[in-house]
Design a protein around this motif. Structure first.
Motif, PDB file in Angstrom:
ATOM      1  N   ASN A  86      -5.019   7.756  28.353  1.00 55.66           N
ATOM      2  CA  ASN A  86      -4.596   7.055  27.140  1.00 55.66           C
ATOM      3  C   ASN A  86      -3.529   7.862  26.408  1.00 55.66           C
ATOM      4  OD1 ASN A  86      -6.333   4.958  27.552  1.00 55.66           O
ATOM      5  ND2 ASN A  86      -7.876   5.667  26.116  1.00 55.66           N
ATOM      6  N   VAL A  87      -2.459   7.192  26.053  1.00 52.68           N
ATOM      7  CA  VAL A  87      -1.372   7.800  25.288  1.00 52.68           C
ATOM      8  C   VAL A  87      -1.160   6.947  24.046  1.00 52.68           C
ATOM      9  CG1 VAL A  87       1.081   8.388  25.273  1.00 52.68           C
ATOM     10  CG2 VAL A  87      -0.272   8.737  27.352  1.00 52.68           C
ATOM     11  N   THR A  88      -1.200   7.596  22.884  1.00 48.73           N
ATOM     12  CA  THR A  88      -0.943   6.900  21.624  1.00 48.73           C
ATOM     13  C   THR A  88       0.541   6.993  21.302  1.00 48.73           C
ATOM     14  OG1 THR A  88      -3.153   7.409  20.820  1.00 48.73           O
ATOM     15  CG2 THR A  88      -1.517   6.806  19.164  1.00 48.73           C
ATOM     16  N   ILE A  89       1.116   5.867  20.955  1.00 55.74           N
ATOM     17  CA  ILE A  89       2.539   5.830  20.599  1.00 55.74           C
ATOM     18  C   ILE A  89       2.655   5.418  19.133  1.00 55.74           C
ATOM     19  CG2 ILE A  89       4.780   4.773  21.080  1.00 55.74           C
ATOM     20  CD1 ILE A  89       3.710   4.310  23.964  1.00 55.74           C
ATOM     21  N   ARG A  90       3.378   6.244  18.385  1.00 53.50           N
ATOM     22  CA  ARG A  90       3.637   5.965  16.972  1.00 53.50           C
ATOM     23  C   ARG A  90       5.139   5.840  16.780  1.00 53.50           C
ATOM     24  NH1 ARG A  90      -0.804   9.245  16.962  1.00 53.50           N
ATOM     25  NH2 ARG A  90      -2.547   8.509  15.697  1.00 53.50           N
TER      26      ARG A  90
END
Length: 193
Positions: free
Chosen positions: A178-182
Protein backbone atom coordinates in the motif's frame (compact mmCIF):
# COMPACT_ATOMS: atom_id res chain seq x y z
CA UNK A 1 -42.96 48.24 -19.54
CA UNK A 2 -39.53 49.46 -18.40
CA UNK A 3 -39.74 47.23 -15.28
CA UNK A 4 -40.56 44.23 -17.46
CA UNK A 5 -37.53 44.87 -19.72
CA UNK A 6 -35.29 45.33 -16.67
CA UNK A 7 -36.60 42.06 -15.21
CA UNK A 8 -35.94 40.16 -18.46
CA UNK A 9 -32.40 41.63 -18.61
CA UNK A 10 -31.75 40.67 -14.96
CA UNK A 11 -32.97 37.12 -15.60
CA UNK A 12 -30.74 36.85 -18.67
CA UNK A 13 -27.70 37.92 -16.62
CA UNK A 14 -28.65 35.51 -13.80
CA UNK A 15 -29.10 32.60 -16.18
CA UNK A 16 -25.75 33.36 -17.84
CA UNK A 17 -24.09 33.36 -14.40
CA UNK A 18 -25.86 30.19 -13.29
CA UNK A 19 -24.88 28.33 -16.44
CA UNK A 20 -21.35 29.71 -16.81
CA UNK A 21 -19.01 27.48 -18.77
CA UNK A 22 -16.49 25.36 -16.89
CA UNK A 23 -13.10 27.02 -16.35
CA UNK A 24 -9.88 25.24 -17.34
CA UNK A 25 -6.80 25.90 -15.22
CA UNK A 26 -3.19 24.94 -15.98
CA UNK A 27 -1.43 23.23 -13.09
CA UNK A 28 1.30 25.39 -11.54
CA UNK A 29 4.19 22.94 -10.99
CA UNK A 30 5.86 25.39 -8.58
CA UNK A 31 2.90 25.16 -6.21
CA UNK A 32 2.00 21.50 -6.67
CA UNK A 33 3.29 18.46 -4.79
CA UNK A 34 2.48 14.82 -5.39
CA UNK A 35 3.94 12.86 -2.48
CA UNK A 36 3.96 9.08 -2.08
CA UNK A 37 4.61 7.42 1.29
CA UNK A 38 4.91 3.78 2.36
CA UNK A 39 6.07 1.61 5.25
CA UNK A 40 9.68 0.38 5.16
CA UNK A 41 9.63 -2.92 7.08
CA UNK A 42 7.47 -1.19 9.70
CA UNK A 43 10.40 0.95 10.88
CA UNK A 44 9.85 4.16 8.93
CA UNK A 45 7.52 5.82 6.44
CA UNK A 46 9.70 7.29 3.68
CA UNK A 47 8.37 9.71 1.07
CA UNK A 48 9.06 10.54 -2.54
CA UNK A 49 7.90 13.70 -4.28
CA UNK A 50 6.89 13.58 -7.95
CA UNK A 51 7.86 17.03 -9.24
CA UNK A 52 7.63 18.74 -12.64
CA UNK A 53 3.86 18.08 -12.69
CA UNK A 54 2.11 19.07 -15.91
CA UNK A 55 -1.58 19.09 -16.64
CA UNK A 56 -4.91 20.83 -16.51
CA UNK A 57 -7.96 20.93 -14.26
CA UNK A 58 -11.38 21.89 -15.57
CA UNK A 59 -13.72 22.81 -12.73
CA UNK A 60 -17.37 23.84 -12.84
CA UNK A 61 -18.91 24.44 -9.39
CA UNK A 62 -22.38 24.72 -10.96
CA UNK A 63 -22.04 21.34 -12.70
CA UNK A 64 -19.38 19.31 -10.91
CA UNK A 65 -19.95 16.36 -13.24
CA UNK A 66 -18.49 18.32 -16.16
CA UNK A 67 -15.22 18.84 -14.28
CA UNK A 68 -12.12 16.89 -15.29
CA UNK A 69 -8.43 16.41 -14.53
CA UNK A 70 -5.53 15.35 -16.71
CA UNK A 71 -2.01 15.11 -15.25
CA UNK A 72 1.42 13.90 -16.33
CA UNK A 73 4.18 13.16 -13.80
CA UNK A 74 7.62 12.87 -15.42
CA UNK A 75 9.74 10.37 -13.50
CA UNK A 76 12.68 12.73 -14.13
CA UNK A 77 11.13 14.85 -11.36
CA UNK A 78 11.07 12.02 -8.79
CA UNK A 79 12.83 13.16 -5.59
CA UNK A 80 13.17 11.13 -2.38
CA UNK A 81 15.99 13.42 -1.13
CA UNK A 82 18.42 10.51 -1.59
CA UNK A 83 20.08 10.48 -5.02
CA UNK A 84 21.00 6.77 -5.03
CA UNK A 85 17.47 5.82 -3.96
CA UNK A 86 16.00 8.01 -6.74
CA UNK A 87 18.18 6.11 -9.22
CA UNK A 88 16.98 2.79 -7.79
CA UNK A 89 13.33 3.88 -7.97
CA UNK A 90 13.80 4.85 -11.64
CA UNK A 91 15.47 1.50 -12.41
CA UNK A 92 13.78 -1.61 -13.82
CA UNK A 93 13.36 -2.85 -10.21
CA UNK A 94 10.62 -0.27 -9.75
CA UNK A 95 9.37 2.30 -12.31
CA UNK A 96 11.63 1.38 -15.25
CA UNK A 97 11.72 5.07 -16.18
CA UNK A 98 13.86 4.53 -19.25
CA UNK A 99 11.03 2.53 -20.82
CA UNK A 100 8.11 4.30 -19.07
CA UNK A 101 9.23 7.92 -18.46
CA UNK A 102 5.88 9.25 -17.18
CA UNK A 103 2.97 8.45 -14.91
CA UNK A 104 -0.41 9.76 -16.04
CA UNK A 105 -3.82 10.33 -14.48
CA UNK A 106 -6.95 11.08 -16.49
CA UNK A 107 -10.29 11.53 -14.74
CA UNK A 108 -13.32 9.55 -15.87
CA UNK A 109 -15.90 11.00 -13.46
CA UNK A 110 -16.12 13.78 -10.86
CA UNK A 111 -18.85 13.93 -8.25
CA UNK A 112 -19.70 16.13 -5.27
CA UNK A 113 -18.97 14.55 -1.88
CA UNK A 114 -20.11 17.19 0.62
CA UNK A 115 -19.13 20.75 1.50
CA UNK A 116 -15.96 21.61 -0.46
CA UNK A 117 -15.43 17.89 -1.15
CA UNK A 118 -15.21 15.97 -4.42
CA UNK A 119 -14.54 12.39 -5.46
CA UNK A 120 -12.46 12.25 -8.61
CA UNK A 121 -12.47 8.86 -10.35
CA UNK A 122 -9.86 8.25 -12.98
CA UNK A 123 -7.37 6.08 -14.80
CA UNK A 124 -3.87 6.01 -13.30
CA UNK A 125 -1.21 4.60 -15.64
CA UNK A 126 2.14 3.43 -14.29
CA UNK A 127 4.56 1.29 -16.32
CA UNK A 128 1.95 0.99 -19.07
CA UNK A 129 -0.60 -0.54 -16.66
CA UNK A 130 -3.85 1.35 -16.11
CA UNK A 131 -6.06 0.98 -13.04
CA UNK A 132 -8.95 3.06 -11.76
CA UNK A 133 -8.32 5.05 -8.60
CA UNK A 134 -10.44 7.49 -6.61
CA UNK A 135 -9.04 10.77 -5.30
CA UNK A 136 -10.77 12.09 -2.18
CA UNK A 137 -10.50 15.78 -2.89
CA UNK A 138 -10.90 19.01 -0.93
CA UNK A 139 -11.54 22.31 -2.69
CA UNK A 140 -9.14 24.73 -0.98
CA UNK A 141 -10.01 27.92 -2.81
CA UNK A 142 -11.33 29.22 -6.12
CA UNK A 143 -10.77 32.89 -6.92
CA UNK A 144 -8.23 35.38 -8.20
CA UNK A 145 -4.61 34.46 -7.53
CA UNK A 146 -3.19 37.78 -6.26
CA UNK A 147 0.28 37.41 -7.79
CA UNK A 148 -0.87 36.06 -11.17
CA UNK A 149 -3.87 38.43 -11.29
CA UNK A 150 -5.85 35.63 -12.92
CA UNK A 151 -8.47 33.11 -11.84
CA UNK A 152 -7.05 30.17 -9.92
CA UNK A 153 -8.19 27.06 -8.09
CA UNK A 154 -6.50 24.99 -5.40
CA UNK A 155 -7.19 21.43 -4.33
CA UNK A 156 -5.83 18.77 -1.96
CA UNK A 157 -6.41 15.08 -2.64
CA UNK A 158 -5.49 11.69 -1.22
CA UNK A 159 -5.69 8.09 -2.34
CA UNK A 160 -4.10 4.74 -1.51
CA UNK A 161 -2.97 2.35 -4.21
CA UNK A 162 -1.38 -1.09 -4.28
CA UNK A 163 1.93 -0.81 -6.08
CA UNK A 164 1.70 -4.48 -7.07
CA UNK A 165 -1.30 -3.54 -9.24
CA UNK A 166 1.16 -1.60 -11.40
CA UNK A 167 4.08 -4.04 -11.45
CA UNK A 168 6.08 -1.98 -8.95
CA UNK A 169 6.18 -4.68 -6.28
CA UNK A 170 9.87 -5.22 -5.46
CA UNK A 171 10.33 -6.23 -1.78
CA UNK A 172 6.59 -6.45 -1.08
CA UNK A 173 5.10 -7.13 1.41
CA UNK A 174 8.06 -6.22 3.68
CA UNK A 175 8.14 -2.83 2.03
CA UNK A 176 4.42 -2.16 2.07
CA UNK A 177 2.33 -2.84 -0.99
CA UNK A 178 0.00 0.00 0.00
CA UNK A 179 1.25 3.44 -0.98
CA UNK A 180 -0.51 6.60 0.19
CA UNK A 181 -0.51 9.48 -2.26
CA UNK A 182 -1.11 13.04 -1.09
CA UNK A 183 -1.56 15.85 -3.58
CA UNK A 184 -1.75 19.58 -3.17
CA UNK A 185 -2.13 21.67 -6.30
CA UNK A 186 -2.64 25.20 -7.41
CA UNK A 187 -3.79 25.84 -10.96
CA UNK A 188 -4.20 29.12 -12.80
CA UNK A 189 -6.08 30.16 -15.93
CA UNK A 190 -3.41 30.45 -18.65
CA UNK A 191 -2.47 33.90 -19.93
CA UNK A 192 -4.34 34.97 -23.04
CA UNK A 193 -2.37 34.26 -26.22
Amino acid sequence: MFKRIALVAALAVASTTAFAAPVTYKIDANHTSVVASWSHFGFSNPIANFGQVDGAITYDPANVGSSKVEVTLPLAGLDSHVVKFDEHLRSADFFDAEKFPTITFKSTKVEAAGDKKLRVFGDLTIKGITRQVVLDTTINKVGEQPMAKRAAAGFDATTTIKRSDFGVDKYAPNVSDNVTIRITTEAVVPKAE
